[in-house]
Design a protein around this motif. Sequence first.
Motif, PDB file in Angstrom:
ATOM      1  N   SER A   1       0.813  -1.218   0.000  1.00 22.02           N
ATOM      2  CA  SER A   1       0.000   0.000   0.000  1.00 22.02           C
ATOM      3  C   SER A   1       0.847   1.269   0.000  1.00 22.02           C
ATOM      4  O   SER A   1       0.362   2.341  -0.361  1.00 22.02           O
ATOM      5  N   SER A   2       2.104   1.161   0.387  1.00 22.82           N
ATOM      6  CA  SER A   2       2.964   2.346   0.405  1.00 22.82           C
ATOM      7  C   SER A   2       3.978   2.356  -0.727  1.00 22.82           C
ATOM      8  O   SER A   2       4.477   3.409  -1.127  1.00 22.82           O
ATOM      9  N   GLN A   3       4.295   1.168  -1.269  1.00 24.95           N
ATOM     10  CA  GLN A   3       5.276   1.091  -2.350  1.00 24.95           C
ATOM     11  C   GLN A   3       5.024  -0.157  -3.182  1.00 24.95           C
ATOM     12  O   GLN A   3       4.944  -1.253  -2.635  1.00 24.95           O
ATOM     13  N   LEU A   4       4.888   0.011  -4.488  1.00 20.17           N
ATOM     14  CA  LEU A   4       4.656  -1.122  -5.380  1.00 20.17           C
ATOM     15  C   LEU A   4       5.577  -0.997  -6.587  1.00 20.17           C
ATOM     16  O   LEU A   4       5.443  -0.069  -7.386  1.00 20.17           O
TER      17      LEU A   4
ATOM     18  N   ASP B   1       5.603   8.565  -6.192  1.00 12.14           N
ATOM     19  CA  ASP B   1       5.931   9.488  -5.117  1.00 12.14           C
ATOM     20  C   ASP B   1       5.777   8.842  -3.738  1.00 12.14           C
ATOM     21  O   ASP B   1       6.002   9.486  -2.723  1.00 12.14           O
ATOM     22  N   GLY B   2       5.376   7.570  -3.771  1.00 10.55           N
ATOM     23  CA  GLY B   2       5.127   6.898  -2.497  1.00 10.55           C
ATOM     24  C   GLY B   2       3.817   7.358  -1.896  1.00 10.55           C
ATOM     25  O   GLY B   2       3.423   8.514  -2.037  1.00 10.55           O
ATOM     26  N   ASN B   3       3.117   6.482  -1.284  1.00 11.10           N
ATOM     27  CA  ASN B   3       1.865   6.839  -0.629  1.00 11.10           C
ATOM     28  C   ASN B   3       2.136   7.216   0.818  1.00 11.10           C
ATOM     29  O   ASN B   3       2.576   6.390   1.618  1.00 11.10           O
TER      30      ASN B   3
ATOM     31  N   ALA C   1      -8.722   3.959   7.929  1.00 10.37           N
ATOM     32  CA  ALA C   1      -8.809   2.633   7.307  1.00 10.37           C
ATOM     33  C   ALA C   1      -8.284   2.689   5.874  1.00 10.37           C
ATOM     34  O   ALA C   1      -8.590   3.609   5.108  1.00 10.37           O
ATOM     35  N   ILE C   2      -7.494   1.684   5.505  1.00  7.22           N
ATOM     36  CA  ILE C   2      -6.892   1.616   4.173  1.00  7.22           C
ATOM     37  C   ILE C   2      -7.617   0.567   3.344  1.00  7.22           C
ATOM     38  O   ILE C   2      -7.919  -0.524   3.825  1.00  7.22           O
TER      39      ILE C   2
ATOM     40  N   VAL D   1      -4.583   2.510  -3.980  1.00  5.23           N
ATOM     41  CA  VAL D   1      -4.695   2.621  -2.531  1.00  5.23           C
ATOM     42  C   VAL D   1      -5.482   3.870  -2.158  1.00  5.23           C
ATOM     43  O   VAL D   1      -5.293   4.947  -2.730  1.00  5.23           O
ATOM     44  N   ALA D   2      -6.398   3.706  -1.211  1.00  9.13           N
ATOM     45  CA  ALA D   2      -7.177   4.830  -0.709  1.00  9.13           C
ATOM     46  C   ALA D   2      -7.247   4.736   0.809  1.00  9.13           C
ATOM     47  O   ALA D   2      -7.084   3.670   1.394  1.00  9.13           O
ATOM     48  N   GLN D   3      -7.476   5.872   1.429  1.00  4.82           N
ATOM     49  CA  GLN D   3      -7.589   5.913   2.886  1.00  4.82           C
ATOM     50  C   GLN D   3      -8.853   6.668   3.268  1.00  4.82           C
ATOM     51  O   GLN D   3      -9.112   7.769   2.782  1.00  4.82           O
TER      52      GLN D   3
END
Length: 213
Positions: A4-7, A17-19, A52-53, A61-63
């Motif tokens: 969710s932060s890097q793929l 840009d990274g999440n 919540a992710i 990815v959303a939050q």
Amino acid sequence: DLTSSQLILNGLSFWPDGNELDKPFGTDIFGSFEIPILKLKGEIKQSVVSNAIYYDKNMAVAQSEDIFSATNISLANELQWWKLGLENYAMFQVFSDNIYNLPTLFTKHNLHITGWIFDRALYARLGAEVRLSPSYQGAGYNPVIGNFFQTEEQLDFYPMTDVYFTGKIEKFRLFLRLENVTNLFSNQVQYQTAGHPQYDFKLRFGVSWLLLN
């Protein structure tokens, strides 16, 4: 999770840009109860999660900006008469916002007859298990990122049914399971996950034999 932060796939970064995600924080409050005279067991659970992710309809990815809450009630009951048994399980759940596309109701029912056959040489059980869930807006699954994501696809009601037989002769065990027998009487293609058809009717079997010296 890391996805969710890097793929990065084949050297390409899908989140260049990274999440920058806030860490989710949640609390579960739950309790269980039992009514012996009714052979009934149950559990009530309340979950509250901030930040919540989840994965949206674009598989991105959303939050959640709101507080996500889920209320879950489950009941289990077992009835027995002579050699007949009936096991029932039901789960009901409601959400402040169904960001994970989960069903609000799921039930499972197992009807079986158990006893000795062949002059008490074989202890056997013959039964049928049915799993039910009403029509709901289902989630899809992306094997590349290994996560479920939101969709607008409606998953229809389908009575998934298995018929099974188990037997025991001293140290020898065997089982036969006819899975998705509903498929024999219906040409309807069933989905439990959007875009992933449920398997057709099939036979599964196995044996176990413990040899002692």
